[in-house]
Scaffold this active site. Structure first.
Site, PDB file in Angstrom:
ATOM      1  N   GLU A  55       3.538  -5.676  -1.278  1.00 47.66           N
ATOM      2  CA  GLU A  55       2.190  -5.427  -1.446  1.00 47.66           C
ATOM      3  C   GLU A  55       1.605  -4.238  -2.416  1.00 47.66           C
ATOM      4  OE1 GLU A  55       3.898  -5.246   1.243  1.00 47.66           O
ATOM      5  OE2 GLU A  55       2.895  -6.437   2.832  1.00 47.66           O
ATOM      6  N   HIS A 124       1.260  -1.964  13.857  1.00 44.89           N
ATOM      7  CA  HIS A 124       0.252  -3.290  13.589  1.00 44.89           C
ATOM      8  C   HIS A 124      -1.015  -2.919  14.077  1.00 44.89           C
ATOM      9  CE1 HIS A 124       4.301  -4.800  12.802  1.00 44.89           C
ATOM     10  NE2 HIS A 124       3.648  -5.919  12.175  1.00 44.89           N
TER      11      HIS A 124
END
Lengths: 321, 394
Positions: A55, A124
């Site tokens: 990322e 998450h």
């Protein structure tokens, strides 16, 4: 909603050859939430790039590419993963236009699903709007319906500033009829969901649905809430919010962000600063609890604001009817 | 080369072999011919998964004089910045490049305006090499309006869009993924150029560098990772921070080359080679073995982690400007007096720029809020009272 996002993104990619998508599994896999399904075949693998799980660097790459004039759309498979790219977003994305004295613009769109899902676990279920809200130079919008998802996606891509588009994991399967003609939504504008007179309820993303559900109960009990989906998390649409406050004189903010340092906290102080004289009472703010999101179902429900809590809060602010 | 264009604009002309200032009372007898000249690079290249280029490099007298003058201007500029900092005209952080000039000057000799460069905070001279002016650098360092970033960037944030210079980055290593992005855009837009993503021996340990190398190797991006190895990451010597200080090998599957970074000609040869390779095959790593005379920044005396003997030793044996001076004198392309004249002119250029920069005003207060957002798409942004503070953004 995922189809609306796909339509918006697809139309912009057809319109402008400089728009490309960068993310994990956006190409052949079609996107983990199917937003880019079919794009790889249609636009080719050079415009829909499957990245390795890196990322920090692929967000940095998107920013570097944007400096030359490309318009990349970065997909974080889950917004929480973009924390790894925090340096690139905070230091390079937001600042380059300023530190270069206006020489470079960064027309990048960073999007992805965030928010509390169904028992996805703490890591998450992140809400990143609170982390990025103080980065100068960024614009942040949160979509909540298929209509505004498509409109905001298109506007964000055309915008010269870096925009973070917050989607929600649980809203992808929402269905709504949207116009066939081309349209965009204004990035800086809030959306009036239900006009009313008793209290202004400000919300965004998934909490909009908890609020509208609570509104049914409230209307039955004789209240007339005005519901506004603020949509633009940075900058706030202080005009629409202000007009509403001047009408109702009471405000309740309902958000999914954490209580400490969340969007609600900033919005509360912005409203108080500008509209103190219009307020009849303190501004209520319902946010998620300051805890990592637990896995257990009932506990997870307690973390997030539920409709019955919204009803109670309105009754407390407006007085019993 | 970008600086040459700047001189031509300033009125200096290369006139059939002699460097003439219009209006000067004499033409120097400098041999500035463009006839090709081949020289041997004394320190051999070392290759990793690639055959190094030949150590015979083509140059010319004119190019050597160019190198000399440019590096001398850069050296004077950095030394002037040192005194400016000490007299508190420059505040905050100031990272000086003196000693490393050969890297950016040698690079420019092999690049053109289609190529992009991105580097870290030791960027004053790189900015000059890409077409910036000494005035812009000084004004930016002092936070004045005429700076290249309008005084809002400072020492670590110098950019030149026209010249293909993308900064000027403060966070160590964060520029390497940006560099991969620039190369991606070049390939996407089919521009026949490469990106040089520069970083130091300190940044060579950043994870994002390896992420960027992986992606650029996977997608065959035309990026050249240039490690300016000055052997010290602030106060930490390379042997204390890297298990394997052979930075040109760190790319693993990405081929690499180790280059004597104090030799302009070696740098030029290496970058030319890397550019040809990269346009066809993807990334390459170049490790420039160089040295900085100053400390990491102005707050670092530079002598607590290395000896003064080491610094003066390098200065005596490997100084890039002295190397070119010896070449020019030994080949009789210039006399001692010629070089002194060039030095004098360079000093004057730097002093004039400094004086002009000192006169430049600070940015006006409204500049605090300019360049945060750019005019957006079809939107209107309102303040709390729509009547008073409506901003229509067309």
């Amino acid at each position: 909603m995922f189809e609306a996002l796909r339509e918006g993104l697809g139309e912009e990619m057809e319109r402008d050859p400089n728009v490309c998508v960068i993310g994990e599994d956006v190409g052949d896999y079609g996107g983990s939430y199917k937003v880019t399904k079919g794009f790889s075949e249609k636009f080719g693998s050079w415009r829909v790039l499957d990245t390795p799980i890196a990322e920090n660097s692929f967000t940095g790459m998107a920013i570097g590419a944007a400096m030359t004039g490309l318009r990349p759309v970065v997909e974080g498979m889950n917004m929480g993963f973009l924390l790894l790219a925090y340096n690139q977003i905070a230091n390079n994305c937001g600042m380059l236009h300023y530190t270069s004295g206006g020489q470079f613009t960064i027309p990048v769109v960073i999007r992805g699903p965030g928010g509390v899902g169904r028992q996805l676990g703490a890591e998450h279920s992140q809400r990143l709007e609170s982390y990025f809200q103080s980065v100068p130079g960024l614009q942040m919008v949160a979509c909540s319906t298929p209509y505004n998802a498509k409109g905001l996606m298109k506007a964000a891509i055309r915008c010269e500033n870096p925009v973070i588009l917050y989607e929600h994991v649980l809203l992808y399967n929402l269905k709504e009829k949207i116009p066939d003609e081309e349209y965009t939504c204004c990035l800086e504008e809030a959306e009036m969901v239900r006009p009313g007179t008793d209290i202004t309820i400000l919300t965004y993303s998934r909490m909009r649905y908890h609020v509208t559900q609570a509104a049914k109960t409230l209307v039955d009990r004789g209240y007339d809430p005005e519901i506004i989906d603020i949509r633009s998390l940075k900058p706030f649409d202080m005009y629409t919010i202000g007009e509403s406050v001047k009408k109702t004189h009471r405000v309740l903010i309902v958000e999914e962000c954490m209580r400490t340092g969340g969007i609600g906290a900033s919005l509360r102080s912005a409203i108080m600063e500008s509209f103190w004289d219009e307020l009849d009472g303190p501004i209520g703010c319902l946010s998620s609890q300051d805890v990592p999101t637990p896995y257990s179902g009932p506990l997870e429900e307690l973390t997030v604001v539920q409709p019955h809590q919204i009803v109670t809060a309105v009754e407390n602010l407006c007085g019993k009817k | 080369m970008a600086l040459r264009q700047a001189w031509q604009k300033a009125g200096k002309v290369l006139n059939g072999g002699a460097l003439v200032s219009p209006g000067s009372t004499f033409a120097r007898a400098l041999s500035t011919s463009s006839d090709p000249l081949t020289l041997e690079i004394p320190v051999p290249f070392k290759g990793h998964k690639v055959d190094p280029p030949s150590s015979t490099v083509e140059t010319s007298a004119a190019e050597l004089v160019d190198f000399f003058r440019t590096m001398f201007v850069m050296r004077r500029m950095e030394i002037a910045a040192d005194s400016l900092y000490k007299s508190k005209f420059i505040r905050g952080f100031c990272h000086l490049y003196d000693g490393q000039e050969a890297v950016c000057v040698g690079m420019e000799a092999a690049l053109n305006d289609k190529d992009c460069i991105i580097t870290a905070y030791r960027d004053h001279c790189t900015h000059l090499g890409r077409g910036g002016t000494v005035l812009e650098v000084f004004a930016e360092l002092m936070g004045r309006k005429d700076g290249c970033s309008l005084g809002k960037g400072g020492s670590m944030h110098m950019y030149n869009k026209k010249g293909g210079f993308y900064g000027g980055n403060g966070i160590v290593g964060a520029q390497t993924p940006l560099g991969a992005g620039l190369a991606f855009a070049q390939k996407y837009l089919k521009v026949d150029g490469v990106t040089l993503a520069m970083y130091g021996d300190g940044a060579a340990n950043q994870g994002q560098l390896f992420e960027a190398m992986n992606i650029s190797a996977l997608w065959d991006l035309p990026v050249i990772y240039v490690c300016e190895n000055n052997h010290y990451g602030m106060g930490t010597a390379e042997w204390r921070s890297a298990k394997s200080p052979e930075y040109y090998k760190r790319g693993d599957y990405v081929p690499g080359l180790k280059v004597d970074g104090m030799d302009c000609l070696a740098v030029k040869q290496a970058v030319k080679f890397a550019k040809e390779y990269s346009l066809k095959n993807g990334p390459m790593v170049l490790e420039m073995d160089t040295y900085r005379y100053h400390g990491h920044s102005m707050s670092d005396p530079g002598s607590t982690y290395r000896t003064r003997d080491e610094i003066s030793g390098v200065r005596q044996e490997r100084d890039p400007i002295e190397r070119i001076r010896k070449l020019l004198l030994s080949h009789e392309f210039a006399s001692v007096a010629d070089l002194k004249a060039i030095e004098k002119e360079a000093k004057k250029e730097v002093e004039d720029a400094l004086a002009k920069a000192k006169e430049s005003p600070s940015p006006d207060a409204p500049e605090l809020f300019s360049h945060i957002y750019r005019k957006s798409y079809g939107a209107e942004a309102y303040g709390a009272d729509r009547k008073e503070s409506t901003v229509k953004l067309p």
